[in-house]
Scaffold this motif. Structure first.
Motif, PDB file in Angstrom:
ATOM      1  N   PHE A 200       0.825  -1.207   0.000  1.00  0.00           N
ATOM      2  CA  PHE A 200       0.000   0.000   0.000  1.00  0.00           C
ATOM      3  C   PHE A 200       0.865   1.265   0.000  1.00  0.00           C
ATOM      4  CE2 PHE A 200      -2.340   3.258   2.478  1.00  0.00           C
ATOM      5  CZ  PHE A 200      -3.405   3.451   1.610  1.00  0.00           C
ATOM      6  N   ILE A 201       1.880   1.288   0.863  1.00  0.00           N
ATOM      7  CA  ILE A 201       2.749   2.468   0.970  1.00  0.00           C
ATOM      8  C   ILE A 201       3.547   2.681  -0.308  1.00  0.00           C
ATOM      9  CG2 ILE A 201       4.764   3.388   2.191  1.00  0.00           C
ATOM     10  CD1 ILE A 201       3.640   2.044   4.731  1.00  0.00           C
ATOM     11  N   SER A 217      12.367  16.549  -0.633  1.00  0.00           N
ATOM     12  CA  SER A 217      11.702  17.121   0.543  1.00  0.00           C
ATOM     13  C   SER A 217      10.391  16.415   0.860  1.00  0.00           C
ATOM     14  CB  SER A 217      11.432  18.610   0.318  1.00  0.00           C
ATOM     15  OG  SER A 217      10.595  18.807  -0.811  1.00  0.00           O
ATOM     16  N   VAL A 218       9.811  15.701  -0.112  1.00  0.00           N
ATOM     17  CA  VAL A 218       8.588  14.933   0.111  1.00  0.00           C
ATOM     18  C   VAL A 218       8.920  13.458   0.344  1.00  0.00           C
ATOM     19  CG1 VAL A 218       6.421  14.138  -0.919  1.00  0.00           C
ATOM     20  CG2 VAL A 218       7.152  16.511  -1.218  1.00  0.00           C
ATOM     21  N   MET A 219       9.730  12.886  -0.536  1.00  0.00           N
ATOM     22  CA  MET A 219       9.955  11.442  -0.528  1.00  0.00           C
ATOM     23  C   MET A 219      10.832  10.967   0.633  1.00  0.00           C
ATOM     24  SD  MET A 219       8.191   9.977  -2.668  1.00  0.00           S
ATOM     25  CE  MET A 219       7.138  10.404  -4.031  1.00  0.00           C
ATOM     26  N   VAL A 220      11.829  11.746   0.995  1.00  0.00           N
ATOM     27  CA  VAL A 220      12.711  11.316   2.088  1.00  0.00           C
ATOM     28  C   VAL A 220      11.957  11.254   3.422  1.00  0.00           C
ATOM     29  CG1 VAL A 220      14.777  11.867   3.416  1.00  0.00           C
ATOM     30  CG2 VAL A 220      14.818  12.053   0.925  1.00  0.00           C
ATOM     31  N   PRO A 221      11.217  12.322   3.822  1.00  0.00           N
ATOM     32  CA  PRO A 221      10.431  12.190   5.062  1.00  0.00           C
ATOM     33  C   PRO A 221       9.365  11.100   4.968  1.00  0.00           C
ATOM     34  CG  PRO A 221      10.624  14.496   4.409  1.00  0.00           C
ATOM     35  CD  PRO A 221      11.144  13.681   3.271  1.00  0.00           C
ATOM     36  N   TYR A 222       8.762  10.940   3.792  1.00  0.00           N
ATOM     37  CA  TYR A 222       7.741   9.902   3.601  1.00  0.00           C
ATOM     38  C   TYR A 222       8.322   8.519   3.907  1.00  0.00           C
ATOM     39  CZ  TYR A 222       4.286   7.016   1.124  1.00  0.00           C
ATOM     40  OH  TYR A 222       3.356   6.070   0.791  1.00  0.00           O
ATOM     41  N   THR A 223       9.529   8.255   3.400  1.00  0.00           N
ATOM     42  CA  THR A 223      10.158   6.957   3.628  1.00  0.00           C
ATOM     43  C   THR A 223      10.642   6.811   5.067  1.00  0.00           C
ATOM     44  OG1 THR A 223      10.906   7.055   1.334  1.00  0.00           O
ATOM     45  CG2 THR A 223      11.841   5.336   2.693  1.00  0.00           C
ATOM     46  N   PHE A 228       7.913   3.670  11.320  1.00  0.00           N
ATOM     47  CA  PHE A 228       7.143   4.011  12.514  1.00  0.00           C
ATOM     48  C   PHE A 228       5.666   3.661  12.324  1.00  0.00           C
ATOM     49  CE2 PHE A 228      10.623   7.234  12.345  1.00  0.00           C
ATOM     50  CZ  PHE A 228      11.345   6.756  13.419  1.00  0.00           C
ATOM     51  N   VAL A 229       5.124   4.037  11.163  1.00  0.00           N
ATOM     52  CA  VAL A 229       3.705   3.784  10.889  1.00  0.00           C
ATOM     53  C   VAL A 229       3.429   2.278  10.856  1.00  0.00           C
ATOM     54  CG1 VAL A 229       1.865   4.051   9.179  1.00  0.00           C
ATOM     55  CG2 VAL A 229       3.415   5.957   9.647  1.00  0.00           C
ATOM     56  N   MET A 270      18.217   9.752  -1.124  1.00  0.00           N
ATOM     57  CA  MET A 270      17.587   8.768  -0.246  1.00  0.00           C
ATOM     58  C   MET A 270      18.637   7.830   0.368  1.00  0.00           C
ATOM     59  SD  MET A 270      14.258   8.044   0.471  1.00  0.00           S
ATOM     60  CE  MET A 270      13.247   8.188  -1.003  1.00  0.00           C
ATOM     61  N   ASN A 271      19.513   7.308  -0.472  1.00  0.00           N
ATOM     62  CA  ASN A 271      20.540   6.384   0.024  1.00  0.00           C
ATOM     63  C   ASN A 271      21.466   7.065   1.024  1.00  0.00           C
ATOM     64  OD1 ASN A 271      19.559   4.283  -1.523  1.00  0.00           O
ATOM     65  ND2 ASN A 271      20.924   4.691  -3.244  1.00  0.00           N
TER      66      ASN A 271
END
Length: 670
Positions: A200-201, A217-223, A228-229, A270-271
């Motif tokens: 799903f994620i 700025s969106v994808m790094v915090p999302y991952t 945690f989620v 990301m890496n």
């Protein structure tokens, strides 16, 4: 606020340990981190410091397990599933049972449920710790792959077993049948939930990318929020949050491979982010061991000095027992490893036995033990933490001395000259591709200049050489502007404005604060208080421009635009002279090509801004990514044709990865 300050000190301690390790890389970094933690324990502020146990599971273990999962090859894991399950579940359960019964024989007063809890804590292995010990040794690939897969899932099985043991200690009852059933539900339930949530994620992430919402700025915090989620949702329905996080990480790993070429810049950021996060969290755990050990020993001494010797003996016996079991399990074919022949079975089994290093997860699980049990202080909590610390230290020390005698040392198969020549061939191939495919692009020449910086063998900049180059370029600009002013090609106002732009370029790209201070003094003090006729005239013009107040805002904006258009026209000659000068430097001194490339990029970037070519950033990124991909393809073809060996190819791959991060960020002004 105090807790935040204490955590920041832990991060600072990790940084200090990494600096020390950079100088003394023969010592395993875990030892250095423990030593720094011991030093922190002398600070009064840490006298009664304790993190809540739940924090270890949520903030540290779940994040580390997710990161391990997303960097695990699913195809290799599937191919070696039987071996992985045998080592991470079957051997892990037998080991914790054996450790539990042996501990109960040595310390009869300790409840059997807590004995099993100790076994669950010290059973998981740490492949990262093994890598830190064997980074200068040649570990067989199939052995290292087996260790990595094992550590991924025996961490999870150990955590599940620990939770069951704690539950048994709370209720005071244990049913083998119920225990097995509960283990299966928690274990496989975590895998199923992780698969569902992970899919799903990942689908949401793919949709965001398809909508072009794929910025770091969106994808790094999302991952970063993902583990945690997933952990919280899985734990809320009674299954293993850790296993759910591992499976989600595996699914993200598949997605990473699919998008590696689609979003190169995002993958690089990301890496790098995950590498830093995992390194800090691993370091914090070992710093905490050093920080907590003195207080644990003090608490144990309250029961008598003899208890410390008994617990040390338990740790030694437990380590020896697990090491012997690992050797027998792999050597007697219980691990079902089909890739080994009879000649290498014994040697590989010995390596796997000594590579049963216990590290971050073991320590984090020990610290995650609840502070209270049935409303009372958790009995034997300090004892379990101490035994876990003994096992960790022994498992780090023994292979540090034994494995170098069993494994050959790494030997570089190529010389620095061969590496430099290979880099030159790689860059030339990419440049040829750019000339043929992007010959009409105004950014092609800039990308070629960037790629020239890869040719050098040494990746470090010589700051002195670069400062000299910037000084020479600034003096060249100054001479060119004075000549243009003398020939009445430009006005005094244009010359004054342009030289201020040139000064900012010098200030921006100097490497040290001391150099910036000297330049600031030179430009703002010495020149402003110069008493030459020309200097007084320039100051008068600039003061008039600065104090001018225009009541018509539109006219003022248009005047500013005209000023910048004039500067752009003025820059044409100095910019051309600087390019000629840098080209001559490149031809005359091949040792300075990286420094020359940095200086050239600085002036190219300024030229682009003055010419209003910001919209060319995407075009330049596209060419850069295509060039780096061409370099990857070039290396792959050379390895396939056996012109380059794997070690040389790996060194070149590392060079490209580093340059991708540096160049793409610099182009985008990050």
């Amino acid at each position: 606020m105090e807790t935040v300050f204490l955590v920041l000190l832990l991060v600072a301690a990790v940084v200090v340990a990494n600096i020390i390790y950079w100088k003394f890389d023969n010592i395993p970094i875990a030892f250095i981190q423990i030593a720094v933690g011991l030093l922190l324990s002398f600070l009064p502020i840490y006298k009664h410091f304790e993190l809540e146990p739940e924090i270890f599971l949520l903030v540290i273990i779940s994040v580390l397990m997710f990161n391990d999962g997303q960097h695990t090859s699913l195809s290799r894991l599937t191919h070696q599933f039987g071996t992985t399950f045998s080592l991470s579940v079957e051997l892990a359960i037998l080991s914790l049972i054996a450790v539990g019964f042996v501990t109960h024989l040595i310390i009869p007063s300790m409840p059997l449920a807590l004995d099993f809890a100790l076994g669950a804590i010290i059973t998981p292995t740490d492949a990262v710790a093994v890598t830190s010990i064997t980074n200068k040794m040649l570990v067989p690939k199939n052995v290292m792959g087996t260790l990595e897969n094992e550590s991924l899932f025996n961490d999870a099985s150990g955590i599940v077993a620990l939770n069951l043991a704690i539950a048994s200690a709370v209720t005071g009852q244990f049913s083998l049948l119920d225990g097995i059933g509960n283990f299966m539900y928690v274990f496989f339930g975590g895998i199923i939930i992780g698969g569902i949530l992970g899919s799903f994620i990942v689908n949401i992430r793919l949709r965001l990318i398809n909508m072009n919402v794929d910025t770091p700025s969106v994808m790094v915090p999302y991952t970063l929020l993902t583990p945690f989620v997933v952990y919280l949702i899985a734990e809320s329905i009674g299954v293993s949050g850790i296993l759910a996080v591992v499976v989600t990480g595996l699914i993200h790993g598949i997605q990473q491979d699919r998008l590696r070429l689609t979003s190169s810049r995002l993958q690089i950021v990301m890496n790098s982010t995950w590498s830093i996060v995992s390194s800090i969290l691993n370091g914090i755990v070992f710093v905490l061991l050093g920080l907590s050990l003195p207080q644990v020993i003090i608490n144990l001494q309250q029961h008598g000095t003899s208890s410390i010797f008994i617990l040390t003996g338990v740790g030694i016996v437990a380590y020896l027992l697990m090491t012997v079991m690992r050797y027998l399990w792999t050597n007697w074919d219980f691990a079902r490893i089909r890739a080994w022949d009879k000649h290498e079975k014994h040697a590989n089994s010995v390596v796997i036995a000594y590579s049963g290093v216990h590290g971050t997860i073991t320590l984090a699980m020990a610290f995650s033990l609840p502070l209270k049990l049935n409303g009372q202080l958790f009995p034997y909590r300090n004892d379990i933490i101490f035994v876990a610390a003994v096992v960790i230290l022994i498992s780090l020390i023994v292979p540090t001395f034994v494995l170098p005698r069993l494994l050959p040392q790494t030997v570089t198969k190529f010389s620095e000259d061969e590496l430099g020549q290979a880099k030159g061939e790689m860059v030339n191939d990419a440049i040829i591709m750019i000339h043929s495919r992007y010959q009409d692009s105004p950014n092609a020449s800039r990308v070629v200049n960037i790629l020239d910086g890869q040719r050098t063998v040494d990746g470090h900049l010589d700051k002195t050489k670069m400062t000299i180059l910037f000084d020479d370029c600034f003096e060249l600009e100054k001479q060119t502007i004075n000549k243009m002013l003398t020939n009445h090609e430009i006005t005094e106002q244009d010359a004054n404005l342009y030289m201020r732009v040139a000064q900012r370029t010098m200030l921006q790209y100097q490497q040290s604060n001391w150099q910036r201070i000297l330049l600031f003094f030179r430009f703002n003090i010495v020149e402003n208080f110069s008493f030459t006729k020309k200097a007084r005239k320039r100051r008068k013009i600039y003061k008039k421009m600065r104090n001018h107040k225009d009541t018509n805002r539109a006219e003022m904006i248009e005047r500013n635009r005209q000023l910048w258009r004039n500067i752009a026209k003025v820059e044409e000659k100095p910019y051309a002279h600087i390019n000629d000068y840098l080209n001559k430097c490149l031809l005359n001194d091949d040792d300075n090509n990286r420094e020359i490339s940095v200086v050239r990029r600085a002036y190219d970037e300024r030229h682009r801004r003055l010419m209003g070519q910001e919209n060319f950033v995407e075009d330049q990124n596209e060419i850069l990514i295509a060039a780096f991909q061409q370099e990857y393809n070039f290396i792959q073809s050379k390895i396939a044709s056996k012109e380059f060996d794997q070690e040389l190819g790996s060194a070149l791959y590392e060079q490209i990865s580093t340059d991708q991060l540096v160049y793409l960020q610099s182009v985008n002004g990050e």
